[in-house]
Design a protein around this motif. Structure first.
Motif, PDB file in Angstrom:
ATOM      1  N   GLY A  82       6.748  13.580  -5.579  1.00 46.58           N
ATOM      2  CA  GLY A  82       8.359  12.717  -4.412  1.00 46.58           C
ATOM      3  C   GLY A  82       7.857  11.556  -3.832  1.00 46.58           C
ATOM      4  N   ALA A  83       6.713  11.173  -3.990  1.00 46.57           N
ATOM      5  CA  ALA A  83       6.050   9.819  -3.435  1.00 46.57           C
ATOM      6  C   ALA A  83       6.686   8.778  -4.733  1.00 46.57           C
ATOM      7  CB  ALA A  83       5.029   9.473  -2.853  1.00 46.57           C
ATOM      8  N   VAL A  84       5.718   9.791  -5.621  1.00 40.05           N
ATOM      9  CA  VAL A  84       5.739   9.161  -7.348  1.00 40.05           C
ATOM     10  C   VAL A  84       7.632   8.508  -7.192  1.00 40.05           C
ATOM     11  CG1 VAL A  84       4.881   9.916  -9.534  1.00 40.05           C
ATOM     12  CG2 VAL A  84       3.757  10.001  -8.074  1.00 40.05           C
ATOM     13  N   ALA A  85       8.451   9.512  -7.296  1.00 39.79           N
ATOM     14  CA  ALA A  85       9.787   9.144  -7.967  1.00 39.79           C
ATOM     15  C   ALA A  85      10.265   8.577  -6.728  1.00 39.79           C
ATOM     16  CB  ALA A  85      10.388  11.111  -8.181  1.00 39.79           C
ATOM     17  N   ILE A  86      10.445   8.178  -5.693  1.00 38.63           N
ATOM     18  CA  ILE A  86      10.499   7.192  -4.876  1.00 38.63           C
ATOM     19  C   ILE A  86       9.972   6.158  -5.435  1.00 38.63           C
ATOM     20  CG2 ILE A  86      10.723   6.303  -2.781  1.00 38.63           C
ATOM     21  CD1 ILE A  86      11.349   9.073  -1.458  1.00 38.63           C
ATOM     22  N   TRP A  87       8.842   5.973  -5.684  1.00 37.57           N
ATOM     23  CA  TRP A  87       8.681   4.602  -6.414  1.00 37.57           C
ATOM     24  C   TRP A  87       8.733   4.597  -7.072  1.00 37.57           C
ATOM     25  CZ3 TRP A  87       6.345   0.853  -3.508  1.00 37.57           C
ATOM     26  CH2 TRP A  87       5.841  -0.259  -4.474  1.00 37.57           C
ATOM     27  N   HIS A  88       9.357   5.280  -8.742  1.00 40.39           N
ATOM     28  CA  HIS A  88       9.682   4.735 -10.431  1.00 40.39           C
ATOM     29  C   HIS A  88      10.437   3.867  -9.457  1.00 40.39           C
ATOM     30  CE1 HIS A  88       9.928   4.645 -14.389  1.00 40.39           C
ATOM     31  NE2 HIS A  88      11.009   5.581 -14.172  1.00 40.39           N
ATOM     32  N   TYR A  89      11.463   4.822  -8.743  1.00 42.32           N
ATOM     33  CA  TYR A  89      12.845   4.698  -8.594  1.00 42.32           C
ATOM     34  C   TYR A  89      13.351   3.039  -8.105  1.00 42.32           C
ATOM     35  CZ  TYR A  89      18.390   4.210  -6.870  1.00 42.32           C
ATOM     36  OH  TYR A  89      19.607   4.323  -6.564  1.00 42.32           O
ATOM     37  N   LYS A  90      12.225   2.804  -6.573  1.00 42.22           N
ATOM     38  CA  LYS A  90      12.354   1.449  -6.617  1.00 42.22           C
ATOM     39  C   LYS A  90      11.811   0.308  -7.220  1.00 42.22           C
ATOM     40  CE  LYS A  90      10.191  -0.836  -2.446  1.00 42.22           C
ATOM     41  NZ  LYS A  90       8.914  -1.166  -1.777  1.00 42.22           N
ATOM     42  N   ARG A  91      10.812   0.787  -7.821  1.00 44.85           N
ATOM     43  CA  ARG A  91      10.363  -0.101  -9.598  1.00 44.85           C
ATOM     44  C   ARG A  91      12.091  -0.632 -10.258  1.00 44.85           C
ATOM     45  NH1 ARG A  91       4.728  -0.667 -10.713  1.00 44.85           N
ATOM     46  NH2 ARG A  91       5.891  -2.021 -11.718  1.00 44.85           N
TER      47      ARG A  91
END
Length: 141
Positions: free
Chosen positions: A59-68
């Motif tokens: 989830g942290a990876v997905a949120i960071w990727h979405y933010k980027r």
């Protein structure tokens, strides 16, 4: 070796690899691994520990990727002041050559200067907009 010790070792390993490679996504996965270690300390089963690591880390990876992906892309490397400190500096062009270039003294060396595409060469102060190879692309001030 207890489950929590294994999770903490995996967390430390992920952080070390992240520091060596600069991959910020590994830090997000390390958060998930640390949460799994905390779940192990709380007495959760191994299945729950793996689920915690997967859900929180993923989830942290997905949120960071979405933010980027939502951030606008930065300027190209040649025009990025964070990468190339020549961008934004000023040079004085005394005369232009027939081929549309000029030679200026900048930082103790001779540099080839070209005007930005679409602008006409004129003498005077110019600001470095981009560095392309060993040429300075300039804008008239």
């Amino acid at each position: 070796m207890t489950d929590s010790t294994l999770w903490w070792l995996l967390t430390g390993g992920a952080i070390v690899v992240e520091l060596l490679t600069g991959t910020f996504y590994l830090l997000m996965l390390a958060i998930g691994l640390a949460c799994a270690a905390l779940a192990a300390h709380a007495g959760a089963s191994q299945v729950v520990q793996v689920l915690v690591a997967a859900v929180i880390g993923g989830g942290a990876v997905a949120i960071w990727h979405y933010k980027r992906t939502k951030q606008p892309p930065g300027p190209p490397v040649g025009a990025n002041r964070d990468v190339n400190l020549d961008v934004g500096e000023t040079v004085f062009v005394e005369a232009w050559h027939a081929d549309g270039t000029a030679t200026v003294k900048y930082r103790g060396a001779s540099w080839t200067v070209v005007p930005r595409t679409g602008s006409t060469p004129s003498t005077g102060q110019h600001r470095v907009a981009e560095v392309v190879g060993n040429r300075l692309v300039v804008d008239k001030i």
